[in-house]
Design a protein around this motif. Structure first.
Motif, mmCIF file in Angstrom:
data_model
loop_
_atom_site.group_PDB
_atom_site.id
_atom_site.type_symbol
_atom_site.label_atom_id
_atom_site.label_comp_id
_atom_site.label_asym_id
_atom_site.label_seq_id
_atom_site.Cartn_x
_atom_site.Cartn_y
_atom_site.Cartn_z
ATOM 1 N N ASN A 183 0.827 -1.199 0.000
ATOM 2 C CA ASN A 183 0.000 0.000 0.000
ATOM 3 C C ASN A 183 0.865 1.253 0.000
ATOM 4 O O ASN A 183 0.639 2.186 -0.776
ATOM 5 N N VAL A 184 1.891 1.286 0.855
ATOM 6 C CA VAL A 184 2.801 2.430 0.909
ATOM 7 C C VAL A 184 3.549 2.576 -0.411
ATOM 8 O O VAL A 184 3.708 3.686 -0.935
ATOM 9 N N ASP A 185 3.983 1.464 -0.959
ATOM 10 C CA ASP A 185 4.725 1.523 -2.222
ATOM 11 C C ASP A 185 3.872 2.101 -3.349
ATOM 12 O O ASP A 185 4.383 2.811 -4.224
ATOM 13 N N PHE A 186 2.571 1.792 -3.341
ATOM 14 C CA PHE A 186 1.697 2.291 -4.409
ATOM 15 C C PHE A 186 1.374 3.768 -4.207
ATOM 16 O O PHE A 186 1.545 4.581 -5.133
ATOM 17 N N TYR A 187 0.916 4.143 -3.017
ATOM 18 C CA TYR A 187 0.410 5.499 -2.822
ATOM 19 C C TYR A 187 1.519 6.531 -2.623
ATOM 20 O O TYR A 187 1.360 7.693 -3.006
ATOM 21 N N VAL A 188 2.636 6.123 -2.051
ATOM 22 C CA VAL A 188 3.774 7.035 -1.922
ATOM 23 C C VAL A 188 4.754 6.822 -3.067
ATOM 24 O O VAL A 188 5.150 7.772 -3.746
ATOM 25 N N GLY A 189 5.126 5.569 -3.291
ATOM 26 C CA GLY A 189 6.149 5.286 -4.292
ATOM 27 C C GLY A 189 5.698 5.507 -5.720
ATOM 28 O O GLY A 189 6.413 6.112 -6.521
ATOM 29 N N PHE A 190 4.484 5.023 -6.066
ATOM 30 C CA PHE A 190 4.016 5.155 -7.447
ATOM 31 C C PHE A 190 3.242 6.454 -7.666
ATOM 32 O O PHE A 190 3.582 7.247 -8.543
ATOM 33 N N LEU A 191 2.206 6.692 -6.864
ATOM 34 C CA LEU A 191 1.389 7.880 -7.092
ATOM 35 C C LEU A 191 2.075 9.162 -6.641
ATOM 36 O O LEU A 191 1.801 10.238 -7.170
ATOM 37 N N GLY A 192 2.955 9.070 -5.639
ATOM 38 C CA GLY A 192 3.698 10.252 -5.220
ATOM 39 C C GLY A 192 3.076 11.064 -4.112
ATOM 40 O O GLY A 192 3.520 12.185 -3.829
ATOM 41 N N PHE A 193 2.030 10.516 -3.436
ATOM 42 C CA PHE A 193 1.471 11.220 -2.294
ATOM 43 C C PHE A 193 2.461 11.235 -1.131
ATOM 44 O O PHE A 193 3.424 10.466 -1.110
ATOM 45 N N ARG A 194 2.190 12.071 -0.170
ATOM 46 C CA ARG A 194 2.987 12.102 1.047
ATOM 47 C C ARG A 194 2.249 11.342 2.149
ATOM 48 O O ARG A 194 1.038 11.490 2.308
ATOM 49 N N LEU A 195 2.967 10.510 2.883
ATOM 50 C CA LEU A 195 2.399 9.927 4.097
ATOM 51 C C LEU A 195 2.402 11.025 5.151
ATOM 52 O O LEU A 195 3.459 11.478 5.583
ATOM 53 N N VAL A 196 1.216 11.463 5.564
ATOM 54 C CA VAL A 196 1.138 12.603 6.472
ATOM 55 C C VAL A 196 0.780 12.203 7.907
ATOM 56 O O VAL A 196 0.900 13.020 8.816
ATOM 57 N N LYS A 197 0.363 10.956 8.104
ATOM 58 C CA LYS A 197 0.051 10.529 9.459
ATOM 59 C C LYS A 197 0.006 9.012 9.530
ATOM 60 O O LYS A 197 -0.478 8.347 8.612
ATOM 61 N N GLN A 198 0.538 8.464 10.623
ATOM 62 C CA GLN A 198 0.382 7.046 10.930
ATOM 63 C C GLN A 198 -0.005 6.930 12.397
ATOM 64 O O GLN A 198 0.650 7.473 13.278
ATOM 65 N N THR A 199 -1.092 6.217 12.642
ATOM 66 C CA THR A 199 -1.610 6.095 13.996
ATOM 67 C C THR A 199 -2.168 4.693 14.218
ATOM 68 O O THR A 199 -2.450 3.959 13.261
ATOM 69 N N GLY A 200 -2.341 4.338 15.491
ATOM 70 C CA GLY A 200 -3.213 3.229 15.813
ATOM 71 C C GLY A 200 -4.632 3.685 15.542
ATOM 72 O O GLY A 200 -4.971 4.854 15.738
ATOM 73 N N GLY A 201 -5.473 2.789 15.059
ATOM 74 C CA GLY A 201 -6.841 3.178 14.709
ATOM 75 C C GLY A 201 -7.603 3.698 15.914
ATOM 76 O O GLY A 201 -7.451 3.198 17.022
ATOM 77 N N PHE A 202 -8.434 4.698 15.689
ATOM 78 C CA PHE A 202 -9.211 5.262 16.796
ATOM 79 C C PHE A 202 -10.349 4.342 17.209
ATOM 80 O O PHE A 202 -10.751 4.321 18.369
ATOM 81 N N ALA A 203 -10.890 3.563 16.274
ATOM 82 C CA ALA A 203 -11.929 2.586 16.622
ATOM 83 C C ALA A 203 -11.320 1.288 17.127
ATOM 84 O O ALA A 203 -11.893 0.609 17.970
ATOM 85 N N ASP A 204 -10.149 0.939 16.634
ATOM 86 C CA ASP A 204 -9.437 -0.270 17.058
ATOM 87 C C ASP A 204 -7.954 0.029 16.953
ATOM 88 O O ASP A 204 -7.372 0.017 15.871
ATOM 89 N N ALA A 205 -7.326 0.285 18.095
ATOM 90 C CA ALA A 205 -5.924 0.714 18.098
ATOM 91 C C ALA A 205 -4.974 -0.402 17.698
ATOM 92 O O ALA A 205 -3.784 -0.139 17.483
#
Length: 508
Positions: A18-40
């Motif tokens: 997922n990271v490779d596609f959205y950051v590596g291929f599409l070029g978006f920036r990863l702006v946040k990584q968290t434990g899920g708020f509904a399920d950490a």
């Protein structure tokens, strides 16, 4: 009224892909990584423009090794991203070079469209359209162009979407386009389809922009007669959740406080955060959540092995690897928190059992409450030996610093592997274990060290001593310790295991 899409949330079964596609291929920036708020215990990743601006955000819940969801009635479907019209050909060439599944280019609503599939099968439409965002990134889509909703009640769904600032636009076939001041929602009639099923590749929901908390409160009041709503503080925005008449999950999310509330703009996405209500177990959660590498960072490519598995690597590994086998109903991450406390600098390798019982993961089948499928135990033990061999070779694991740790059903299976596949497991911690084998092979287990931790009040593993005697008579060195505990793991298990592993816990 603030209108338009705030973010779209999907589900991925492979965080690295997922990271490779959205950051590596599409070029978006990863702006946040968290434990899920509904399920950490689920990792949540947020991608966007350079500042994580509303309207540019794609977020993903990480369900590692989850099954593919089913596309159907009552769901968000395709995600549309705006790219400069002149670049559609460049994206086509780039996708072909990267062997990414694609369809097109074609024209829809008089716009050039190139459909791609992300690693989970989610359709991402690149739409040739000049749009702006506060912090555009070079060679990346500028922002969200729109989203498609699949519904068997298109009139009601379209009317419901107008609550969020959309108005009727053009129609094409079974699709009616709803237009805001910034983007579009395509309402597609799919009567006769099966309902959607959550899973990888199927979006979870779309969130529409709300100016502030007052706007969220007003929306909730307006929905009182529609049906149930939920409001949650997600730290980066306040959210209201509601389902439309077709059951599609929609969100109303405030623009603020935004992604920079806990990170400077130049550091966005670098720190793993936990929801405030989970602060007390933040370190345990960090041990459980899947790790990944951004493009250009050192990574450890996943190997195709017989069992689903996950690594957790500390910042300063000491060369020891703990292989973790969960109990009934657990998964590859369950034992990581307790193992991290036992051995803070060890690399953890959690493994998932392949048998299932009423949806719960196990290591081998049962024929009755205390009757085990002996053929299945032997078959799975052979497969596990192949897994260990592959992991050692594929990941460069030092066999002299390899320790196995099993709990309950995982400990029972590990004990069977020791007896059936001598030499595969040379150091093991068995917590709340029993003898699952009806006939133990008379194999020489010399050179095998086992710490066996019994709970004095454990009614589920009452013959731990029998197992210890079987292993000892075959040459294994057994350290048998009876703890003031029941079947559940305790602080005593951590302390005894840490001592046995050789760690000296520092005073607080």
């Amino acid at each position: 009224m603030t209108s338009g899409i705030h973010h779209i949330t999907g589900v991925t079964a492979n965080v690295q892909a997922n990271v490779d596609f959205y950051v590596g291929f599409l070029g978006f920036r990863l702006v946040k990584q968290t434990g899920g708020f509904a399920d950490a215990e689920q990792l949540h990743l947020i991608y966007g423009d350079g500042l994580g601006s509303p309207g540019s955000l794609l977020t993903f819940l990480v369900w590692e090794a989850a099954g593919r969801g089913r596309t159907g009635i009552g769901q968000v479907s395709e995600v549309a991203l705006a790219v400069p019209p002149a670049t559609i050909g460049d994206w086509l060439t780039k996708a072909i070079a990267a062997t990414i599944p694609l369809e097109g280019p074609s024209r829809e609503f008089d716009e050039a469209v190139l459909r791609l599939k992300d690693p989970d099968g989610l359709i991402v439409k690149l739409v040739g359209l000049d749009m702006t965002t506060p912090a555009a990134l070079p060679d990346a889509p500028t922002r969200l162009r729109g989203v498609t909703l699949l519904t068997d009640r298109p009139v009601e769904t379209a009317a419901f979407v107008t609550r969020f600032g959309y108005r009727n636009g053009a129609r094409a076939g079974h699709t009616r386009r709803m237009v805001s001041d910034t983007d579009v929602v395509d309402v597609r009639e799919v009567s006769g389809f099966l309902p959607s099923v959550p899973g990888a590749g199927v979006p979870d929901h779309v969130a529409f922009r709300a100016q502030d908390a007052d706007a969220v409160r007003s929306m909730r009041l307006s929905l009182m007669e529609h049906g149930p709503t939920e409001v949650h503080d997600r730290k980066y925005f306040l959210s209201l959740y509601v389902r439309d008449p077709a059951g599609i999950l929609l969100e109303h999310a405030t623009d603020g406080p935004g992604m920079t509330v806990d990170e400077e703009a130049d550091q966005l996405g670098r720190t793993l955060f936990m929801p405030p209500h989970e602060a007390g177990r933040a370190e345990d959660l960090k041990a459980m959540l899947p790790q990944f590498a951004l493009p250009g960072e050192e990574r450890f490519p996943a190997r195709d092995l017989p069992f689903i598995h996950r690594f957790n690597r500390p910042a300063d590994p000491d060369g020891t690897t703990l292989v973790l086998l969960h109990g009934t109903g657990g998964n590859e991450a369950d034992l990581m928190p307790i193992a991290r406390r036992m051995a803070p600098r060890s690399t953890l390798l959690g493994v998932r059992g392949r048998a299932t019982e009423e949806g719960s993961n196990r290591w081998f089948r049962r024929l009755g409450a205390v009757t085990f499928d002996q053929a299945d135990i032997r078959s799975e033990a052979e497969a596990f030996a192949a897994f260990v061999e592959g992991a050692v070779a594929g990941y460069g694991i030092d066999v002299d610093r390899l320790i196995f740790l099993g709990y309950s059903n995982g400990a029972n299976f590990l004990a069977a592997v020791i007896q059936l596949q001598p030499g595969v497991v040379r150091r093991a911690i068995l917590m709340r274990s029993t003898q699952a084998l009806e006939d133990s092979p008379a194999e020489d287990l010399t050179g095998t060290d086992v710490l066996l931790l019994e709970g004095r009040d454990d009614s589920f593993a009452s013959n731990a001593r029998v197992l210890a005697d079987v292993l000892e008579t075959r040459g294994a060195r057994i350290d048998f310790r009876s703890l003031p505990a029941d079947h559940e793991l305790s602080a005593s298990d951590v302390a005894e295991s840490a001592e046995w592993i050789g760690w000296k816990r520092s005073a607080p």
